[in-house]
Motif scaffolding. Structure first.
Motif, short mmCIF file in Angstrom:
data_model
loop_
_atom_site.label_atom_id
_atom_site.label_comp_id
_atom_site.label_asym_id
_atom_site.label_seq_id
_atom_site.Cartn_x
_atom_site.Cartn_y
_atom_site.Cartn_z
N LEU A 1 9.11 12.59 8.63
CA LEU A 1 9.71 12.75 7.32
C LEU A 1 11.20 13.06 7.44
O LEU A 1 11.63 13.75 8.36
CB LEU A 1 9.02 13.89 6.56
N PRO A 2 12.00 12.55 6.50
CA PRO A 2 13.41 12.89 6.48
C PRO A 2 13.59 14.35 6.04
O PRO A 2 12.65 14.98 5.56
CB PRO A 2 13.99 11.93 5.45
N PRO A 3 14.81 14.90 6.18
CA PRO A 3 15.03 16.30 5.81
C PRO A 3 14.67 16.60 4.37
O PRO A 3 14.21 17.70 4.05
CB PRO A 3 16.53 16.49 6.06
N ARG A 4 14.87 15.62 3.48
CA ARG A 4 14.48 15.77 2.07
C ARG A 4 13.57 14.60 1.70
O ARG A 4 13.81 13.47 2.13
CB ARG A 4 15.71 15.77 1.17
N PRO A 5 12.52 14.87 0.91
CA PRO A 5 11.65 13.76 0.51
C PRO A 5 12.44 12.66 -0.20
O PRO A 5 13.38 12.94 -0.96
CB PRO A 5 10.65 14.42 -0.44
N PRO B 1 0.83 -1.21 0.00
CA PRO B 1 0.00 0.00 0.00
C PRO B 1 0.87 1.26 0.00
O PRO B 1 1.86 1.33 0.74
CB PRO B 1 -0.80 -0.13 1.30
N PRO B 2 0.54 2.24 -0.82
CA PRO B 2 1.46 3.35 -1.03
C PRO B 2 1.77 4.19 0.20
O PRO B 2 2.91 4.63 0.38
CB PRO B 2 0.77 4.18 -2.11
N ALA B 3 0.79 4.42 1.06
CA ALA B 3 1.07 5.22 2.25
C ALA B 3 2.06 4.49 3.17
O ALA B 3 2.95 5.11 3.76
CB ALA B 3 -0.22 5.53 3.01
N GLN B 4 1.92 3.18 3.27
CA GLN B 4 2.85 2.40 4.08
C GLN B 4 4.22 2.31 3.42
O GLN B 4 5.26 2.35 4.08
CB GLN B 4 2.28 1.00 4.32
N LEU B 5 4.22 2.21 2.08
CA LEU B 5 5.48 2.08 1.35
C LEU B 5 6.33 3.33 1.51
O LEU B 5 7.54 3.25 1.78
CB LEU B 5 5.18 1.80 -0.12
N ILE B 6 5.75 4.51 1.34
CA ILE B 6 6.55 5.73 1.47
C ILE B 6 6.98 5.94 2.92
O ILE B 6 8.06 6.49 3.18
CB ILE B 6 5.79 6.96 0.91
N LYS B 7 6.18 5.46 3.87
CA LYS B 7 6.60 5.58 5.27
C LYS B 7 7.79 4.66 5.54
O LYS B 7 8.73 5.04 6.26
CB LYS B 7 5.45 5.25 6.22
N ALA B 8 7.79 3.46 4.97
CA ALA B 8 8.93 2.57 5.12
C ALA B 8 10.19 3.21 4.54
O ALA B 8 11.26 3.17 5.14
CB ALA B 8 8.64 1.23 4.43
N ALA B 9 10.06 3.81 3.35
CA ALA B 9 11.22 4.45 2.73
C ALA B 9 11.69 5.64 3.54
O ALA B 9 12.91 5.85 3.73
CB ALA B 9 10.85 4.90 1.30
N SER B 10 10.77 6.44 4.04
CA SER B 10 11.15 7.60 4.85
C SER B 10 11.80 7.17 6.15
O SER B 10 12.77 7.80 6.62
CB SER B 10 9.90 8.45 5.15
N THR B 11 11.30 6.09 6.75
CA THR B 11 11.89 5.59 7.99
C THR B 11 13.32 5.15 7.77
O THR B 11 14.23 5.51 8.54
CB THR B 11 11.05 4.41 8.54
N LEU B 12 13.57 4.37 6.71
CA LEU B 12 14.93 3.92 6.45
C LEU B 12 15.84 5.09 6.08
O LEU B 12 17.02 5.11 6.43
CB LEU B 12 14.94 2.87 5.35
N SER B 13 15.29 6.10 5.41
CA SER B 13 16.08 7.29 5.12
C SER B 13 16.52 7.98 6.41
O SER B 13 17.68 8.40 6.55
CB SER B 13 15.27 8.27 4.25
N LEU B 14 15.60 8.11 7.36
CA LEU B 14 15.95 8.71 8.65
C LEU B 14 17.00 7.88 9.39
O LEU B 14 17.95 8.41 9.96
CB LEU B 14 14.70 8.86 9.51
#
Length: 297
Positions: free
Chosen positions: A162-166, A78-91
């Protein structure tokens, strides 16, 4: 973090039987100066580990490499969960994540794993909705996201943390409709030579550029990263297309031509039909530095 022009990466398979080899490949990529690592995402493959868990483990063992899904299956994620996973790993990793996404391959295998079995048209429509959800959920100015799509609904979701940059979103796309979606919404294009052979690329680039311009975007802002499957050999016959095969010098000249004539600014090496560690060592020592020098020039 984006994948800057001139970057050179390595694909690492999430094989359950090859975890130690994957760890060695990651260290080799880091120590030899490669820039990023790609991990394919096929949840339904019984031999493959879950990509985000695997990628997180590898990312946290490194200091410099950027990691990207190559590419994440938006039908099963699901896209909302997917971008949160990516943002979490970015942080967690210090801004070292790029999200590669696609509309999902193998619809029957996807359905067997609990996802919908979309037609190609449905998959493209659902993918475009996924892109809009992920863009909205990674917008620092967003406070409450509401998207009522045919395939995806988000009802007042609060983005963050959110990380400093999307996190940049790159798209593995091939057909005209998916290429147009990439031009309108993607931060980059991430095709593979097995499915986008060199002779098809100019027309694909044209569609992408025209779609970006029609959406009011600078086509040059869309990164172009080419997955190149193949084998570095000692000599003998050379070949292109679905698999690039030949000695290191042939690879250097061919990737340089792909940059100059096809418009790719970065490359991801995907070793096949040979020992991945030996291939990666050859690529890092005899191909990557010369490709970078040509790009810098």
């Amino acid at each position: 973090m984006s994948i800057p022009a001139g970057s050179i990466g390595l694909n690492i398979d999430p094989s359950a039987s090859g975890v130690q080899a994957a760890q060695r490949l990651t260290r080799l990529a880091e120590d030899s100066g490669l820039d990023f690592v790609g991990i394919q995402d096929h949840l339904y493959h019984p031999e493959f580990l879950e990509t985000w868990t695997f990628m997180t483990a590898l990312a946290m063992s490194t200091q410099r490499l950027t990691f990207t899904t190559n590419v994440a299956n938006t039908v099963l994620r699901p896209p909302a969960q997917l971008i949160k996973a990516a943002s979490t790993l970015s942080l967690l990793s210090g801004d070292r994540v790029v999200l590669g996404v696609g509309a999902g391959a193998a619809p029957q295998a996807t359905a067997a794993y609990g996802g919908p079995e979309y037609s190609p048209g449905q998959a493209a429509s659902a993918f475009e909705e996924s892109m809009r959800v992920m863009k909205a959920m990674s917008d620092p100015a967003g406070r409450s996201v509401r998207i009522n799509g045919e395939y995806h609904q988000v009802n007042g979701a609060h983005p963050g943390p959110l990380p400093p940059r999307p996190v940049p979103i790159m798209v593995g796309s091939y057909g005209p409709r998916m290429l147009r979606i990439t031009g309108r919404l993607g931060d980059g294009w991430l095709p593979t030579n097995a499915y986008a052979p060199p002779e098809r690329v100019p027309e694909m680039q044209r569609i992408l550029d025209e779609s970006a311009a029609a959406a009011g975007r600078d086509p040059k802002a869309v990164q172009r990263v080419y997955n190149v499957m193949g084998t570095i050999t000692d000599g003998g016959p050379t070949s292109e297309g679905q698999s690039l095969t030949g000695p290191a010098g042939f690879w250097v000249e061919t990737l340089g031509r792909y940059r100059d004539e096809l418009g790719f600014d970065s490359f991801l090496f995907w070793p096949v039909n040979a020992d991945p560690e030996a291939q990666t060592a050859l690529f890092a020592e005899h191909v990557a530095p010369h490709v970078r020098a040509r790009t810098a020039g």
